[in-house]
Design a protein around this motif. Sequence first.
Motif, PDB file in Angstrom:
ATOM      1  N   THR A  90       0.819  -1.215   0.000  1.00 26.70           N
ATOM      2  CA  THR A  90       0.000   0.000   0.000  1.00 26.70           C
ATOM      3  C   THR A  90       0.853   1.265   0.000  1.00 26.70           C
ATOM      4  O   THR A  90       0.552   2.234   0.678  1.00 26.70           O
ATOM      5  CB  THR A  90      -0.978   0.003   1.201  1.00 26.70           C
ATOM      6  OG1 THR A  90      -1.475  -1.321   1.391  1.00 26.70           O
ATOM      7  CG2 THR A  90      -2.170   0.891   0.912  1.00 26.70           C
ATOM      8  N   THR A  91       1.914   1.243  -0.768  1.00 21.88           N
ATOM      9  CA  THR A  91       2.768   2.412  -0.908  1.00 21.88           C
ATOM     10  C   THR A  91       2.882   2.808  -2.370  1.00 21.88           C
ATOM     11  O   THR A  91       2.561   2.043  -3.277  1.00 21.88           O
ATOM     12  CB  THR A  91       4.190   2.151  -0.368  1.00 21.88           C
ATOM     13  OG1 THR A  91       4.776   1.090  -1.134  1.00 21.88           O
ATOM     14  CG2 THR A  91       4.179   1.768   1.082  1.00 21.88           C
ATOM     15  N   THR A  92       3.364   4.021  -2.578  1.00 19.37           N
ATOM     16  CA  THR A  92       3.776   4.500  -3.892  1.00 19.37           C
ATOM     17  C   THR A  92       5.289   4.629  -3.874  1.00 19.37           C
ATOM     18  O   THR A  92       5.834   5.344  -3.044  1.00 19.37           O
ATOM     19  CB  THR A  92       3.148   5.863  -4.208  1.00 19.37           C
ATOM     20  OG1 THR A  92       1.718   5.745  -4.199  1.00 19.37           O
ATOM     21  CG2 THR A  92       3.603   6.369  -5.575  1.00 19.37           C
ATOM     22  N   VAL A  93       5.967   3.898  -4.754  1.00 26.63           N
ATOM     23  CA  VAL A  93       7.422   3.975  -4.891  1.00 26.63           C
ATOM     24  C   VAL A  93       7.749   4.602  -6.243  1.00 26.63           C
ATOM     25  O   VAL A  93       7.237   4.169  -7.273  1.00 26.63           O
ATOM     26  CB  VAL A  93       8.064   2.581  -4.777  1.00 26.63           C
ATOM     27  CG1 VAL A  93       9.561   2.655  -5.100  1.00 26.63           C
ATOM     28  CG2 VAL A  93       7.843   1.995  -3.400  1.00 26.63           C
ATOM     29  N   ILE A  94       8.596   5.612  -6.212  1.00 24.07           N
ATOM     30  CA  ILE A  94       8.958   6.342  -7.436  1.00 24.07           C
ATOM     31  C   ILE A  94      10.466   6.348  -7.607  1.00 24.07           C
ATOM     32  O   ILE A  94      11.203   6.641  -6.662  1.00 24.07           O
ATOM     33  CB  ILE A  94       8.434   7.792  -7.379  1.00 24.07           C
ATOM     34  CG1 ILE A  94       6.904   7.822  -7.292  1.00 24.07           C
ATOM     35  CG2 ILE A  94       8.902   8.573  -8.604  1.00 24.07           C
ATOM     36  CD1 ILE A  94       6.324   9.215  -7.110  1.00 24.07           C
ATOM     37  N   MET A  95      10.907   6.029  -8.813  1.00 27.10           N
ATOM     38  CA  MET A  95      12.314   6.202  -9.176  1.00 27.10           C
ATOM     39  C   MET A  95      12.386   7.229 -10.298  1.00 27.10           C
ATOM     40  O   MET A  95      11.766   7.053 -11.357  1.00 27.10           O
ATOM     41  CB  MET A  95      12.956   4.904  -9.655  1.00 27.10           C
ATOM     42  CG  MET A  95      14.342   5.109 -10.273  1.00 27.10           C
ATOM     43  SD  MET A  95      15.091   3.597 -10.920  1.00 27.10           S
ATOM     44  CE  MET A  95      15.983   3.056  -9.458  1.00 27.10           C
ATOM     45  N   LEU A  96      13.111   8.309 -10.070  1.00 32.18           N
ATOM     46  CA  LEU A  96      13.354   9.320 -11.086  1.00 32.18           C
ATOM     47  C   LEU A  96      14.664   9.017 -11.791  1.00 32.18           C
ATOM     48  O   LEU A  96      15.709   8.877 -11.141  1.00 32.18           O
ATOM     49  CB  LEU A  96      13.410  10.715 -10.470  1.00 32.18           C
ATOM     50  CG  LEU A  96      12.189  11.212  -9.705  1.00 32.18           C
ATOM     51  CD1 LEU A  96      12.402  12.643  -9.253  1.00 32.18           C
ATOM     52  CD2 LEU A  96      10.923  11.086 -10.540  1.00 32.18           C
ATOM     53  N   LEU A  97      14.644   8.928 -13.113  1.00 34.70           N
ATOM     54  CA  LEU A  97      15.861   8.682 -13.882  1.00 34.70           C
ATOM     55  C   LEU A  97      16.475   9.990 -14.301  1.00 34.70           C
ATOM     56  O   LEU A  97      15.816  10.823 -14.920  1.00 34.70           O
ATOM     57  CB  LEU A  97      15.538   7.833 -15.120  1.00 34.70           C
ATOM     58  CG  LEU A  97      15.080   6.405 -14.877  1.00 34.70           C
ATOM     59  CD1 LEU A  97      14.883   5.704 -16.208  1.00 34.70           C
ATOM     60  CD2 LEU A  97      16.069   5.646 -14.005  1.00 34.70           C
ATOM     61  N   PRO A  98      17.744  10.214 -13.993  1.00 36.52           N
ATOM     62  CA  PRO A  98      18.393  11.472 -14.359  1.00 36.52           C
ATOM     63  C   PRO A  98      18.647  11.569 -15.861  1.00 36.52           C
ATOM     64  O   PRO A  98      18.828  10.556 -16.537  1.00 36.52           O
ATOM     65  CB  PRO A  98      19.709  11.442 -13.575  1.00 36.52           C
ATOM     66  CG  PRO A  98      19.982  10.001 -13.348  1.00 36.52           C
ATOM     67  CD  PRO A  98      18.645   9.317 -13.227  1.00 36.52           C
TER      68      PRO A  98
END
Length: 401
Positions: free
Chosen positions: A392-400
């Motif tokens: 029940t989480t939101t996980v975000i990876m931002l790519l540079p």
Amino acid sequence: MKTSIGTALATGPDGRVVGSDAAASALADLPSDRVDFCQVFCSIEYEYDAVLEGIREIVGSDAALIGCSTASAFTEREVAEGAVAVSLVTSDTLTFATGLGTGLRENVSRAVREAIDEFPTSVDGYPYLSAINLHDGLSSVGEELALVTQQKLGPTVSIVGGSAADDHQLEATHVFHDDTVARDAVVLALIASKERPIVSIRHGHEPLSDPVEVTHSEGSHVYELDGKPAFEVWKDAVRDRVREEFGVDVDDLEAGDQLLQRIMCEFEFGIDQGEGRYKMRWPWVEDDYHVLRFALDIPEGTVFRVMHGTPDSQIESARSAAERAVEKAESEGVAIAGAFVYDCACRGIVLGESFPTAVEGMADELEVPFVGFETYGEMCMGLGQFSGFHNTTTVIMLLPE
């Protein structure tokens, strides 16, 4: 050229055509026809092999490809059930290595070792390493898998990802690696980059009950909390709030009732991580009405609190995850090309028709292309972040860039 990301969703009756259409639309967002990396999220309504064939027709045979089965999927532009979502990356500032490990339930360590067998330990000119972990969502080994992945790759490697899903059927989930479709498996992608990717995680739950201890469990089945039947303890904690919010008596709901499923996603369990942080654990009840089942093993001695997360708080937590990621990127002077999002299927159940609102909130904050899917559990292990396996989480990876 630095890094460019193209994303697209497609639907239709023919999996091969849908895969081709999604890939072609994503490719149109890139500055060239070169594709270095492809991530695919596919509805169980399609033949996975056919979808991958359609994608390969567009991206060619050289692009590294990973993916998995799901419920709904989304991009920065739309959310859809019964869809194929594709993200394509072309980059001079990122490099990719991918691998597949099988026999996950029998031996987690061996499966991870198989998946990373050909991974480099370092890449000249690309000082930062991070990884994506997609795995069988019914394996019940999420926490062990998170820890083993970090042990094998090293403590400085940020890890994100999620458990494959099957549209809440809980029957079979699959992962994809290049042209291979597998069950009971994990697929890993190692990303080497010139700038450190940004990782963010948030959930929308708050503590509702006093602490309770798991006093009888077997694997992923919890029988007793504080020496009492586990389901009864949960009902006692939520009964008044459920009556107030839903206008029903939780004792009157049957195990297969969709409303009970939604309520159990809104009133989950949390493991106290200190400093007001909780690691979420999603329960569901089966026909015997006494046993709570979880997506991973719950050892005796685990201390839970029953948590509460309303639809409004779930929308806000998704936006907050995106906002925090952007703020961290700005503070570190990292320009962002796009993002990968791993969002729990439980949040989709709680939000229902409002789930697109949560995605719109992320899009408003991120302002870059992104692709995501509804998982059966999220993985997030990174410097300064929560560690391990989550629900029940939101996980975000931002790519540079």
